[in-house]
Design an enzyme around this catalytic site. Sequence first.
Site, short mmCIF file in Angstrom:
data_model
loop_
_atom_site.label_atom_id
_atom_site.label_comp_id
_atom_site.label_asym_id
_atom_site.label_seq_id
_atom_site.Cartn_x
_atom_site.Cartn_y
_atom_site.Cartn_z
N GLY A 1 1.05 -1.41 0.17
CA GLY A 1 -0.46 -0.04 -0.04
C GLY A 1 0.64 1.70 -0.29
N MET A 2 0.75 2.26 -0.95
CA MET A 2 1.57 2.61 -1.32
C MET A 2 0.41 4.75 -0.61
SD MET A 2 3.92 2.33 -4.00
CE MET A 2 5.57 3.87 -3.66
N SER A 3 0.79 5.45 -0.24
CA SER A 3 0.04 6.58 0.45
C SER A 3 0.32 7.98 -0.15
CB SER A 3 -0.26 7.16 1.38
OG SER A 3 0.68 6.98 2.30
N GLY A 4 2.16 7.68 -0.24
CA GLY A 4 2.45 9.19 -0.68
C GLY A 4 3.68 9.87 0.50
N SER B 1 5.28 4.74 3.68
CA SER B 1 4.92 3.54 2.23
C SER B 1 6.23 3.83 1.37
CB SER B 1 3.41 3.61 2.11
OG SER B 1 3.42 4.95 1.10
N CYS C 1 -11.09 0.26 9.68
CA CYS C 1 -10.70 0.58 8.17
C CYS C 1 -9.68 -0.62 8.30
CB CYS C 1 -10.41 1.31 8.00
SG CYS C 1 -9.14 1.88 6.38
N GLY D 1 3.40 0.17 4.82
CA GLY D 1 4.14 0.90 5.73
C GLY D 1 3.87 1.38 7.51
N CYS E 1 -8.12 9.58 9.17
CA CYS E 1 -7.43 10.24 7.41
C CYS E 1 -8.70 10.69 6.89
CB CYS E 1 -7.06 9.18 7.36
SG CYS E 1 -8.50 8.06 6.17
#
Length: 339
Positions: free
Chosen positions: A8-11, A15, A94, A118, A188
């Site tokens: 999972g990449m959140s920016g 991550s 979540c 991450g 979030c």
Amino acid sequence: MAEKVLIGMSGGVDSTVATMLLKEQGYEVEGVYMKLHAKPGYHEIHLARARKAAEFAGVKLHVLDLQERFERNVVTPFVETYKAGKTPNPCALCNRTMKFGELARFAEEIGADRLATGHYLKTDGRYLYQAEDDTKDQSYFLFYIDRNIVPKLLFPLGEHKKSDIKAYAAAIPGLESFASQAESSEICFVETTYVDVLKEHIDIDRPGEVLDREGNVVGEHKGYMHYTIGKRKGFTVRGAHEPHYVLQIRPETNQIVVGKKKDLEVWDVTIGDINLFDERTEFDTTVKLRYRTKAVPCRVKIEGDRARIRLEEPVLGVASGQAAVFYDADRLVGGGWIR
């Protein structure tokens, strides 16, 4: 042949560095960005960062639009829990339904052998453990995930300090900007306070009565959903000469019950919707009843779909709807939702 990992990449820096570490360890890595909530302008910024990170790391980036499922599985229960006079924990929900639910299904769909994030915690393939950096440990929020997916999980940051992760990014040309990004908010989809989220869905500004423990009306409040157990401000108590705290919330009558700090002490807790990573039914362990609190020694006895927790020392301000999470030293045992 290298194992294929979906991360999972959140920016964000966590991550991004986790992706780089997986590549260094020889995995075949693909990333995924999840569109969860619908904050205006949020995804334009963060998706651009995730794409930059993926390009830098040389990984393919998938984009999943999960906004409808997130609204149904996380935001709606969040609102309904407050309506019921309880205090929700949307991150744990979540993690089960979205980050380690929907993502696990997508990992299978693309043929990935493992799933990584991450998050700051550790795993040995059977159990989950608290992170090396106890100031960033996120194991509390993963107590509710399906234990069957634990053997597939990787947490590249679990052995590292947050300061090391920022230093790693700062030392790589092209990633310096990730090291200086502001930390993301704990919830979030909450921009300022949870009250703003509730106001988008329901009218919470309905003044009501403040009661003492004997049931006498002693003041007024601005609407029961403005309060959580242990709160000491935002309501009036006539003639009070010392602080008063919210002891109980009564949504059916729009009343709150208040008392002194000593009245917040709890020795016994009941939980439901239990999720454990082993098969024990009666055991001694320690429990956290909120995220940023110390673990307290306790005795747990599971009876059907509920468990009774007897604490060895009192805890202040235990709130229905929050999570009770068990630990044996640094190993996550599991937990349940406080009733």
